[in-house]
Design a protein around this motif. Structure first.
Motif, PDB file in Angstrom:
ATOM      1  N   TYR A  81       0.827  -1.199   0.000  1.00 14.54           N
ATOM      2  CA  TYR A  81       0.000   0.000   0.000  1.00 14.54           C
ATOM      3  C   TYR A  81       0.862   1.250   0.000  1.00 14.54           C
ATOM      4  O   TYR A  81       2.094   1.191   0.214  1.00 14.54           O
ATOM      5  CB  TYR A  81      -0.907   0.029   1.232  1.00 14.54           C
ATOM      6  CG  TYR A  81      -0.151   0.265   2.521  1.00 14.54           C
ATOM      7  CD1 TYR A  81      -0.023   1.553   3.049  1.00 14.54           C
ATOM      8  CD2 TYR A  81       0.459  -0.791   3.205  1.00 14.54           C
ATOM      9  CE1 TYR A  81       0.697   1.783   4.222  1.00 14.54           C
ATOM     10  CE2 TYR A  81       1.170  -0.573   4.367  1.00 14.54           C
ATOM     11  CZ  TYR A  81       1.292   0.710   4.879  1.00 14.54           C
ATOM     12  OH  TYR A  81       2.011   0.930   6.016  1.00 14.54           O
ATOM     13  N   GLU A  82       0.215   2.371  -0.208  1.00 17.52           N
ATOM     14  CA  GLU A  82       0.846   3.681  -0.042  1.00 17.52           C
ATOM     15  C   GLU A  82      -0.186   4.641   0.525  1.00 17.52           C
ATOM     16  O   GLU A  82      -1.386   4.484   0.307  1.00 17.52           O
ATOM     17  CB  GLU A  82       1.357   4.225  -1.380  1.00 17.52           C
ATOM     18  CG  GLU A  82       0.236   4.542  -2.376  1.00 17.52           C
ATOM     19  CD  GLU A  82       0.766   5.009  -3.735  1.00 17.52           C
ATOM     20  OE1 GLU A  82       0.343   6.091  -4.187  1.00 17.52           O
ATOM     21  OE2 GLU A  82       1.593   4.273  -4.331  1.00 17.52           O
ATOM     22  N   PHE A  83       0.275   5.608   1.285  1.00 16.93           N
ATOM     23  CA  PHE A  83      -0.545   6.746   1.662  1.00 16.93           C
ATOM     24  C   PHE A  83      -0.191   7.901   0.731  1.00 16.93           C
ATOM     25  O   PHE A  83       0.946   8.004   0.266  1.00 16.93           O
ATOM     26  CB  PHE A  83      -0.275   7.162   3.115  1.00 16.93           C
ATOM     27  CG  PHE A  83      -0.634   6.130   4.136  1.00 16.93           C
ATOM     28  CD1 PHE A  83      -1.894   5.551   4.133  1.00 16.93           C
ATOM     29  CD2 PHE A  83       0.285   5.726   5.096  1.00 16.93           C
ATOM     30  CE1 PHE A  83      -2.238   4.591   5.082  1.00 16.93           C
ATOM     31  CE2 PHE A  83      -0.043   4.776   6.046  1.00 16.93           C
ATOM     32  CZ  PHE A  83      -1.304   4.200   6.033  1.00 16.93           C
ATOM     33  N   ARG A  84      -1.159   8.763   0.475  1.00 18.21           N
ATOM     34  CA  ARG A  84      -0.855   9.931  -0.357  1.00 18.21           C
ATOM     35  C   ARG A  84      -1.727  11.099   0.082  1.00 18.21           C
ATOM     36  O   ARG A  84      -2.870  10.909   0.505  1.00 18.21           O
ATOM     37  CB  ARG A  84      -1.057   9.621  -1.840  1.00 18.21           C
ATOM     38  CG  ARG A  84      -2.453   9.186  -2.225  1.00 18.21           C
ATOM     39  CD  ARG A  84      -2.484   8.662  -3.651  1.00 18.21           C
ATOM     40  NE  ARG A  84      -3.855   8.477  -4.108  1.00 18.21           N
ATOM     41  CZ  ARG A  84      -4.189   7.926  -5.272  1.00 18.21           C
ATOM     42  NH1 ARG A  84      -3.247   7.503  -6.098  1.00 18.21           N
ATOM     43  NH2 ARG A  84      -5.455   7.803  -5.621  1.00 18.21           N
ATOM     44  N   THR A  85      -1.174  12.286  -0.018  1.00 18.38           N
ATOM     45  CA  THR A  85      -1.870  13.493   0.397  1.00 18.38           C
ATOM     46  C   THR A  85      -1.659  14.576  -0.647  1.00 18.38           C
ATOM     47  O   THR A  85      -0.516  14.868  -1.020  1.00 18.38           O
ATOM     48  CB  THR A  85      -1.338  13.997   1.752  1.00 18.38           C
ATOM     49  OG1 THR A  85      -1.477  12.973   2.736  1.00 18.38           O
ATOM     50  CG2 THR A  85      -2.096  15.236   2.204  1.00 18.38           C
ATOM     51  N   THR A  86      -2.756  15.128  -1.143  1.00 15.60           N
ATOM     52  CA  THR A  86      -2.669  16.263  -2.060  1.00 15.60           C
ATOM     53  C   THR A  86      -2.498  17.532  -1.228  1.00 15.60           C
ATOM     54  O   THR A  86      -3.326  17.828  -0.367  1.00 15.60           O
ATOM     55  CB  THR A  86      -3.934  16.362  -2.928  1.00 15.60           C
ATOM     56  OG1 THR A  86      -4.062  15.160  -3.698  1.00 15.60           O
ATOM     57  CG2 THR A  86      -3.850  17.564  -3.862  1.00 15.60           C
ATOM     58  N   ILE A  87      -1.427  18.267  -1.487  1.00  9.34           N
ATOM     59  CA  ILE A  87      -1.050  19.412  -0.659  1.00  9.34           C
ATOM     60  C   ILE A  87      -1.603  20.708  -1.250  1.00  9.34           C
ATOM     61  O   ILE A  87      -1.306  21.061  -2.395  1.00  9.34           O
ATOM     62  CB  ILE A  87       0.479  19.519  -0.532  1.00  9.34           C
ATOM     63  CG1 ILE A  87       1.054  18.210   0.035  1.00  9.34           C
ATOM     64  CG2 ILE A  87       0.855  20.697   0.348  1.00  9.34           C
ATOM     65  CD1 ILE A  87       0.567  17.864   1.409  1.00  9.34           C
ATOM     66  N   VAL A  88      -2.418  21.384  -0.457  1.00  9.64           N
ATOM     67  CA  VAL A  88      -3.049  22.641  -0.866  1.00  9.64           C
ATOM     68  C   VAL A  88      -2.694  23.702   0.170  1.00  9.64           C
ATOM     69  O   VAL A  88      -2.805  23.470   1.382  1.00  9.64           O
ATOM     70  CB  VAL A  88      -4.586  22.491  -0.951  1.00  9.64           C
ATOM     71  CG1 VAL A  88      -5.220  23.761  -1.515  1.00  9.64           C
ATOM     72  CG2 VAL A  88      -4.961  21.284  -1.797  1.00  9.64           C
ATOM     73  N   LYS A  89      -2.268  24.855  -0.296  1.00  9.77           N
ATOM     74  CA  LYS A  89      -1.770  25.895   0.614  1.00  9.77           C
ATOM     75  C   LYS A  89      -2.814  26.284   1.655  1.00  9.77           C
ATOM     76  O   LYS A  89      -2.482  26.549   2.810  1.00  9.77           O
ATOM     77  CB  LYS A  89      -1.328  27.121  -0.193  1.00  9.77           C
ATOM     78  CG  LYS A  89      -0.661  28.202   0.639  1.00  9.77           C
ATOM     79  CD  LYS A  89      -0.034  29.284  -0.235  1.00  9.77           C
ATOM     80  CE  LYS A  89       1.214  28.781  -0.919  1.00  9.77           C
ATOM     81  NZ  LYS A  89       1.949  29.894  -1.585  1.00  9.77           N
ATOM     82  N   GLU A  90      -4.077  26.309   1.257  1.00  6.30           N
ATOM     83  CA  GLU A  90      -5.136  26.731   2.178  1.00  6.30           C
ATOM     84  C   GLU A  90      -5.447  25.704   3.272  1.00  6.30           C
ATOM     85  O   GLU A  90      -6.086  26.038   4.271  1.00  6.30           O
ATOM     86  CB  GLU A  90      -6.425  27.029   1.405  1.00  6.30           C
ATOM     87  CG  GLU A  90      -6.425  28.349   0.667  1.00  6.30           C
ATOM     88  CD  GLU A  90      -5.625  28.327  -0.629  1.00  6.30           C
ATOM     89  OE1 GLU A  90      -5.490  29.390  -1.258  1.00  6.30           O
ATOM     90  OE2 GLU A  90      -5.141  27.236  -1.035  1.00  6.30           O
ATOM     91  N   PHE A  91      -4.996  24.465   3.083  1.00  8.50           N
ATOM     92  CA  PHE A  91      -5.377  23.403   4.024  1.00  8.50           C
ATOM     93  C   PHE A  91      -4.206  22.740   4.744  1.00  8.50           C
ATOM     94  O   PHE A  91      -4.425  22.046   5.740  1.00  8.50           O
ATOM     95  CB  PHE A  91      -6.174  22.314   3.301  1.00  8.50           C
ATOM     96  CG  PHE A  91      -7.503  22.777   2.774  1.00  8.50           C
ATOM     97  CD1 PHE A  91      -8.567  22.998   3.630  1.00  8.50           C
ATOM     98  CD2 PHE A  91      -7.681  23.017   1.421  1.00  8.50           C
ATOM     99  CE1 PHE A  91      -9.791  23.438   3.155  1.00  8.50           C
ATOM    100  CE2 PHE A  91      -8.906  23.456   0.929  1.00  8.50           C
ATOM    101  CZ  PHE A  91      -9.958  23.671   1.800  1.00  8.50           C
ATOM    102  N   HIS A  92      -2.994  22.899   4.246  1.00  4.59           N
ATOM    103  CA  HIS A  92      -1.871  22.155   4.800  1.00  4.59           C
ATOM    104  C   HIS A  92      -0.728  23.086   5.198  1.00  4.59           C
ATOM    105  O   HIS A  92      -0.106  23.711   4.341  1.00  4.59           O
ATOM    106  CB  HIS A  92      -1.366  21.117   3.790  1.00  4.59           C
ATOM    107  CG  HIS A  92      -2.409  20.143   3.354  1.00  4.59           C
ATOM    108  ND1 HIS A  92      -3.219  20.356   2.259  1.00  4.59           N
ATOM    109  CD2 HIS A  92      -2.794  18.955   3.893  1.00  4.59           C
ATOM    110  CE1 HIS A  92      -4.058  19.329   2.124  1.00  4.59           C
ATOM    111  NE2 HIS A  92      -3.815  18.475   3.099  1.00  4.59           N
TER     112      HIS A  92
END
Length: 378
Positions: A306-317
């Motif tokens: 498996y893998e974890f993944r996170t989409t990085i958005v300036k307003e949320f992260h």
């Protein structure tokens, strides 16, 4: 043929006229004809699940999603997780609903009196009986279509989606999240003009490409919301392909069930953010992240690659969010940080991406707790 044309035209006239009637009278309440049936059914069946609501009204997933979003935003309903089964979302009316429910019933009565104004009582009774039978016939005609996993998009060849495999990607429709930065908003809300891909076309393609393709990625939307996803995965596996599942982790029991059945070979779980900001990041402020925690814990046990993944958005992260997120995922196999890309397809406008340098800084923070890599740069 002539009777069929008359039925089509008269049904269209009745439907559009009813919409105008309801929309005009409901305008001051900030809801329309599309949301009223949902609201009344919830009011009359407090605690009804989304699945039960869809079945009762023969609503498709797109209609349910859009209608409930509107009602929740306006403060007419609340959505709660069933304490005994985290997969089930139950619907309740809010205090605000009581202010309009009497008006809604009066509006419904006015419409009925208008359309039956020149009919005798016995004709009205016969009309109700015939209408009910026609509606039941229509419902029966759609049951076979609803019994299979519906695919609304297909990428015929990808070198990136399945690690180390040449694959194609199938996109299911419908999602229980409303992430503002989502690039697949059409798959979330299932717009009426979104075309479904014929199952036979998919099967034929997989048969023809067996000597080229190695795997099939199932993405979405959220694939695990599909009632018969196991049937689709079984057919794909029967053709000799390995299967990768993209999931938001909201259905941990189904995930474990499919992994145990040998129907999935690799999982990519979108971990949206650190737990304190989860609801905000997925567009559902009252969201209970317990199912997400369960899915993360299950994958970390090593049942499947498996893998974890996170989409990085300036307003949320922020950097602090990244540290909290990575500390939670400590011990996981890998975390991929994906750079947000703005487009017209995102649910919310005016969101922003971090620069390459900033993404590297976030990756360095995460790397203190588990291997972290960056995707989507350049």
């Amino acid at each position: 043929m002539e009777n069929g044309s008359k039925l089509l035209i008269n049904t269209s006239i009745l439907y559009r006229s009813m919409q105008k009637f309801y929309d005009k009278r409901l305008s001051k309440y900030d809801i329309g004809s599309g949301q009223l049936p949902l609201l009344l059914l919830i009011y009359e069946h407090e605690g009804i699940s989304m699945q039960e609501l869809a079945k009762m009204g023969a609503f498709d997933k797109g209609t349910i999603t859009r209608g409930l979003v509107k009602l929740e935003e306006q403060g007419y309903i609340r959505i709660e997780t069933n304490p005994k089964d985290k997969r089930i979302r139950q619907l309740y009316t809010c205090e605000k609903t009581k202010d309009i429910i009497s008006a809604a019933y009066l509006i419904r009565r006015e419409w009925w009196e208008q359309v039956t104004s020149e009919l005798r009582p016995e004709e009205i009774e016969e009309f109700e009986r015939i209408q009910e039978q026609i509606a039941e016939n229509a419902r029966d005609g759609n049951r076979e279509e609803d019994s299979h996993t519906r695919i609304f998009g297909m990428q015929k060849l990808t070198l990136l989606d399945y690690p180390g495999k040449l694959a194609c990607t199938l996109f299911t429709g419908g999602c229980n999240f409303r992430c503002p930065y989502c690039q697949n908003s059409d798959l979330v809300f299932l717009n009426e003009n979104l075309c479904e891909i014929d199952r036979d076309d998919i099967t034929d393609y997989l048969k023809r490409r067996k000597k080229v393709l190695e795997g099939v990625c199932i993405s979405g939307g959220e694939p695990l919301l599909q009632a018969n996803i196991a049937e689709l995965l079984s057919r794909i596996k029967a053709h000799g392909y390995v299967v990768k599942l993209d999931t938001n982790g909201s259905q941990p029991e189904r995930l474990a069930e499919l992994v145990s059945a040998g129907l999935i070979d690799y999982v990519a779980m979108d971990v949206k953010n650190a737990l304190p900001r989860y609801g905000e990041t997925i567009g559902l402020t009252s969201f209970d992240p317990a199912p997400i925690e369960a899915s993360v814990a299950y994958l970390k046990q090593g049942h499947i690659p498996y893998e974890f993944r996170t989409t990085i958005v300036k307003e949320f992260h922020t950097k602090a969010d990244m540290e909290t997120l990575a500390r939670w995922l400590k011990g996981g196999s890998v975390l991929y940080l994906q750079q947000f890309v703005a487009s017209e397809r995102t649910i919310a406008p005016d969101l922003h991406a971090y620069s390459e340098t900033e993404m590297q800084e976030l990756a360095e923070i995460a790397n203190q707790y588990l291997p972290a890599r960056i995707r989507g740069i350049g």
